[in-house]
Motif scaffolding. Sequence first.
Motif, PDB file in Angstrom:
ATOM      1  N   ASN A  68       0.805  -1.235   0.000  1.00 61.81           N
ATOM      2  CA  ASN A  68       0.000   0.000   0.000  1.00 61.81           C
ATOM      3  C   ASN A  68       0.831   1.274   0.000  1.00 61.81           C
ATOM      4  OD1 ASN A  68      -2.420  -1.362  -0.005  1.00 61.81           O
ATOM      5  ND2 ASN A  68      -2.626  -1.363   2.221  1.00 61.81           N
ATOM      6  N   LEU A  69       2.145   1.149   0.102  1.00 60.44           N
ATOM      7  CA  LEU A  69       2.989   2.337   0.253  1.00 60.44           C
ATOM      8  C   LEU A  69       2.800   3.305  -0.914  1.00 60.44           C
ATOM      9  CD1 LEU A  69       4.895   3.136   2.513  1.00 60.44           C
ATOM     10  CD2 LEU A  69       6.775   2.105   1.264  1.00 60.44           C
ATOM     11  N   GLY A  70       2.634   2.764  -2.113  1.00 61.94           N
ATOM     12  CA  GLY A  70       2.430   3.602  -3.294  1.00 61.94           C
ATOM     13  C   GLY A  70       1.100   4.346  -3.279  1.00 61.94           C
ATOM     14  N   SER A  71       0.100   3.804  -2.587  1.00 62.56           N
ATOM     15  CA  SER A  71      -1.194   4.488  -2.494  1.00 62.56           C
ATOM     16  C   SER A  71      -1.290   5.362  -1.244  1.00 62.56           C
ATOM     17  CB  SER A  71      -2.349   3.485  -2.436  1.00 62.56           C
ATOM     18  OG  SER A  71      -2.359   2.659  -3.567  1.00 62.56           O
ATOM     19  N   TYR A  72      -0.761   4.876  -0.122  1.00 60.40           N
ATOM     20  CA  TYR A  72      -0.976   5.575   1.148  1.00 60.40           C
ATOM     21  C   TYR A  72       0.203   6.442   1.579  1.00 60.40           C
ATOM     22  CZ  TYR A  72      -4.916   2.303   1.952  1.00 60.40           C
ATOM     23  OH  TYR A  72      -6.074   1.575   1.874  1.00 60.40           O
ATOM     24  N   GLY A  73       1.409   6.150   1.114  1.00 61.12           N
ATOM     25  CA  GLY A  73       2.561   6.857   1.662  1.00 61.12           C
ATOM     26  C   GLY A  73       2.808   6.447   3.113  1.00 61.12           C
ATOM     27  N   TYR A  74       3.624   7.229   3.837  1.00 59.85           N
ATOM     28  CA  TYR A  74       3.958   6.917   5.223  1.00 59.85           C
ATOM     29  C   TYR A  74       2.989   7.596   6.182  1.00 59.85           C
ATOM     30  CZ  TYR A  74       8.370   5.506   3.124  1.00 59.85           C
ATOM     31  OH  TYR A  74       9.314   4.902   2.358  1.00 59.85           O
TER      32      TYR A  74
ATOM     33  N   LYS B 181      -2.317   7.144   9.431  1.00 64.14           N
ATOM     34  CA  LYS B 181      -3.590   6.847   8.767  1.00 64.14           C
ATOM     35  C   LYS B 181      -3.445   5.683   7.790  1.00 64.14           C
ATOM     36  CE  LYS B 181      -3.924  11.186   7.965  1.00 64.14           C
ATOM     37  NZ  LYS B 181      -4.270  12.525   7.424  1.00 64.14           N
ATOM     38  N   GLY B 182      -2.377   5.704   7.010  1.00 66.37           N
ATOM     39  CA  GLY B 182      -2.123   4.603   6.085  1.00 66.37           C
ATOM     40  C   GLY B 182      -1.880   3.301   6.848  1.00 66.37           C
TER      41      GLY B 182
ATOM     42  N   THR C  42      -3.138   2.522   9.760  1.00 71.18           N
ATOM     43  CA  THR C  42      -4.442   2.074  10.267  1.00 71.18           C
ATOM     44  C   THR C  42      -5.229   1.361   9.165  1.00 71.18           C
ATOM     45  OG1 THR C  42      -4.451   3.997  11.731  1.00 71.18           O
ATOM     46  CG2 THR C  42      -6.533   2.814  11.484  1.00 71.18           C
ATOM     47  N   LEU C  43      -5.248   1.963   7.978  1.00 75.89           N
ATOM     48  CA  LEU C  43      -5.963   1.325   6.862  1.00 75.89           C
ATOM     49  C   LEU C  43      -5.334  -0.024   6.525  1.00 75.89           C
ATOM     50  CD1 LEU C  43      -6.491   4.545   4.689  1.00 75.89           C
ATOM     51  CD2 LEU C  43      -8.319   3.125   5.642  1.00 75.89           C
TER      52      LEU C  43
ATOM     53  N   ILE D  19      -6.524  -2.582   9.080  1.00 75.95           N
ATOM     54  CA  ILE D  19      -7.899  -3.018   8.800  1.00 75.95           C
ATOM     55  C   ILE D  19      -7.898  -4.038   7.654  1.00 75.95           C
ATOM     56  CG2 ILE D  19     -10.164  -2.252   7.949  1.00 75.95           C
ATOM     57  CD1 ILE D  19      -9.639   0.412   9.464  1.00 75.95           C
TER      58      ILE D  19
ATOM     59  N   GLY E 162       6.619  11.786   6.148  1.00 76.79           N
ATOM     60  CA  GLY E 162       5.355  11.267   6.646  1.00 76.79           C
ATOM     61  C   GLY E 162       4.211  12.161   6.307  1.00 76.79           C
ATOM     62  N   ASP E 163       3.156  12.008   7.080  1.00 79.84           N
ATOM     63  CA  ASP E 163       1.920  12.716   6.837  1.00 79.84           C
ATOM     64  C   ASP E 163       2.057  14.154   7.344  1.00 79.84           C
ATOM     65  OD1 ASP E 163      -1.224  11.935   6.491  1.00 79.84           O
ATOM     66  OD2 ASP E 163      -0.896  13.531   7.947  1.00 79.84           O
TER      67      ASP E 163
ATOM     68  N   LYS F  59      -7.347   9.529   2.842  1.00 77.97           N
ATOM     69  CA  LYS F  59      -7.165   8.488   3.853  1.00 77.97           C
ATOM     70  C   LYS F  59      -8.048   8.747   5.071  1.00 77.97           C
ATOM     71  CE  LYS F  59      -2.799   9.065   3.346  1.00 77.97           C
ATOM     72  NZ  LYS F  59      -1.350   9.118   3.572  1.00 77.97           N
TER      73      LYS F  59
ATOM     74  N   LEU G  90     -11.182   6.407   6.493  1.00 78.58           N
ATOM     75  CA  LEU G  90     -11.343   5.983   7.890  1.00 78.58           C
ATOM     76  C   LEU G  90     -12.677   6.468   8.450  1.00 78.58           C
ATOM     77  CD1 LEU G  90      -7.660   6.651   9.038  1.00 78.58           C
ATOM     78  CD2 LEU G  90      -8.793   4.424   9.045  1.00 78.58           C
TER      79      LEU G  90
ATOM     80  N   LEU H 255     -13.134   0.016   2.146  1.00 79.70           N
ATOM     81  CA  LEU H 255     -11.679   0.158   2.000  1.00 79.70           C
ATOM     82  C   LEU H 255     -11.308   0.315   0.525  1.00 79.70           C
ATOM     83  CD1 LEU H 255      -9.564  -0.033   4.286  1.00 79.70           C
ATOM     84  CD2 LEU H 255      -9.434  -2.476   3.891  1.00 79.70           C
TER      85      LEU H 255
ATOM     86  N   LEU I  53      -7.823   7.000  -4.464  1.00 86.68           N
ATOM     87  CA  LEU I  53      -6.384   7.313  -4.480  1.00 86.68           C
ATOM     88  C   LEU I  53      -5.751   6.941  -5.812  1.00 86.68           C
ATOM     89  CD1 LEU I  53      -5.424   6.110  -0.898  1.00 86.68           C
ATOM     90  CD2 LEU I  53      -5.264   8.452  -1.736  1.00 86.68           C
ATOM     91  N   ASP I  54      -6.270   5.887  -6.417  1.00 83.43           N
ATOM     92  CA  ASP I  54      -5.644   5.377  -7.638  1.00 83.43           C
ATOM     93  C   ASP I  54      -6.247   5.976  -8.912  1.00 83.43           C
ATOM     94  OD1 ASP I  54      -4.047   3.914  -5.987  1.00 83.43           O
ATOM     95  OD2 ASP I  54      -5.214   2.074  -6.148  1.00 83.43           O
TER      96      ASP I  54
ATOM     97  N   PHE J 175       1.268  13.472   0.650  1.00 82.09           N
ATOM     98  CA  PHE J 175       1.548  12.408  -0.315  1.00 82.09           C
ATOM     99  C   PHE J 175       0.509  12.403  -1.442  1.00 82.09           C
ATOM    100  CE2 PHE J 175       1.332   7.982  -1.737  1.00 82.09           C
ATOM    101  CZ  PHE J 175       2.656   7.767  -2.054  1.00 82.09           C
TER     102      PHE J 175
END
Lengths: 228, 228
Positions: free
Chosen positions: A51-57, A60-61, A63-64, A67, A123-124, B60, B64, B87, B94-95, B126
């Motif tokens: 998920n790093l490419g979608s959420y970054g650091y 929140k990412g 947590t997702l 889940i 990060g965020d 993000k 949530l 989710l 994002l994509d 991000f």
Amino acid sequence: MRPTLAFDADDTLWHNETHYAETQEAFRALLRPFHDDAWIDARLHDTEMRNLGSYGYGIKGFTLSMIETALELTENRLDGAGLRQVLDLGKAMLDKPVEALPGTDEVLAELARTYDLMVITKGDLFDQETKLAKSGLGNHFSKVEIVSEKDEATYAAILQRHGLRPADFTMVGNSVKSDILPVLALGAQAVHIPYHLTWAHEVVASPVESPYPVLDSIRDLPALLASW
Amino acid sequence: MRPTLAFDADDTLWHNETHYAETQEAFRALLRPFHDDAWIDARLHDTEMRNLGSYGYGIKGFTLSMIETALELTENRLDGAGLRQVLDLGKAMLDKPVEALPGTDEVLAELARTYDLMVITKGDLFDQETKLAKSGLGNHFSKVEIVSEKDEATYAAILQRHGLRPADFTMVGNSVKSDILPVLALGAQAVHIPYHLTWAHEVVASPVESPYPVLDSIRDLPALLASW
């Protein structure tokens, strides 16, 4: 022009990875009826990397990803109450007080007399601004850079934006991968202050003999800089 | 020094709110067996507002908040497969490709001959960096500021950081609350280009007679600026 001393934030100025470790332990406890710890850890790490490419650091990412991992590992059998617990684990991380590492405040006050102090953190944006404000350390810094990745290109852009020469720039941080190697590659200086925990994603092989200074604590930084 | 023309990004340079509206419709469809649309919308909005202090702006945090709302509105009865769908709704946002608004590329190319172009956008660092890269518009801008809130203090800090006088600074955006009023309060110029959808959180009462220019499209911007 005064030389610039830049600091990483998470695990360099304040505790961070300990919060992730505590949260991950609570996450394991929740999924222990379904799987063993090593498998849970491995699957969570895989999800984070995917998920790093979608959420970054950031939290929140993370947590997702928790889940998503919980749903995967239970084949959607974790109930709503369990998922609510995962959501709350993430919120608890975001709402945690920020605990500065010992000596940070005094050392920054001392160094600010000689150096322009900067924060460079990954990060965020919202998380990091909030943490800097909560830490009480914000007033020591004249510049704050919150970036989505800490590689050579990022540092080069920061030096250029602020008109800094590599000779006048020193980075201090706990991650060899993010704080040390890309900075040395630019011909600037870097000081490694390891934290007792390192996120698996940040681990790189340590050189046998370190080509950069390694300190036990930020308290040793003024003496090192004075010796240069 | 050349004057600076700063642009908001979401719904000023590219479509954004339409993606939220589409996602929210899919979210409603998922929860329609439990509640009616108005109630679902109201509860989601409440959750977003309650979480703003923890999550800030961005997809993000929105994802949530959708998960939290789904659990609340079904009293934890939405099953794992349903939550997985929520989710996935967030990931799909994002994509999504970034679709620049009509005329944007040509107008920016034209204006860059006279002005220093800047992006000032609120939200997740991000996400916003990714969108700017995907939009193909990034090369027109000499400066990019991604901020966690767009109020008077934020704009004042940006002007100071870049050594800009209010007389040489014009902001262009779709949100009266975030792009226009705080900029006018500093004595700088602002141009409003409404988008056909506005997030409820950004709605403010419109003055009867607008004290700032309002355009139908970014295509009308060069002529307006030439008339000043």
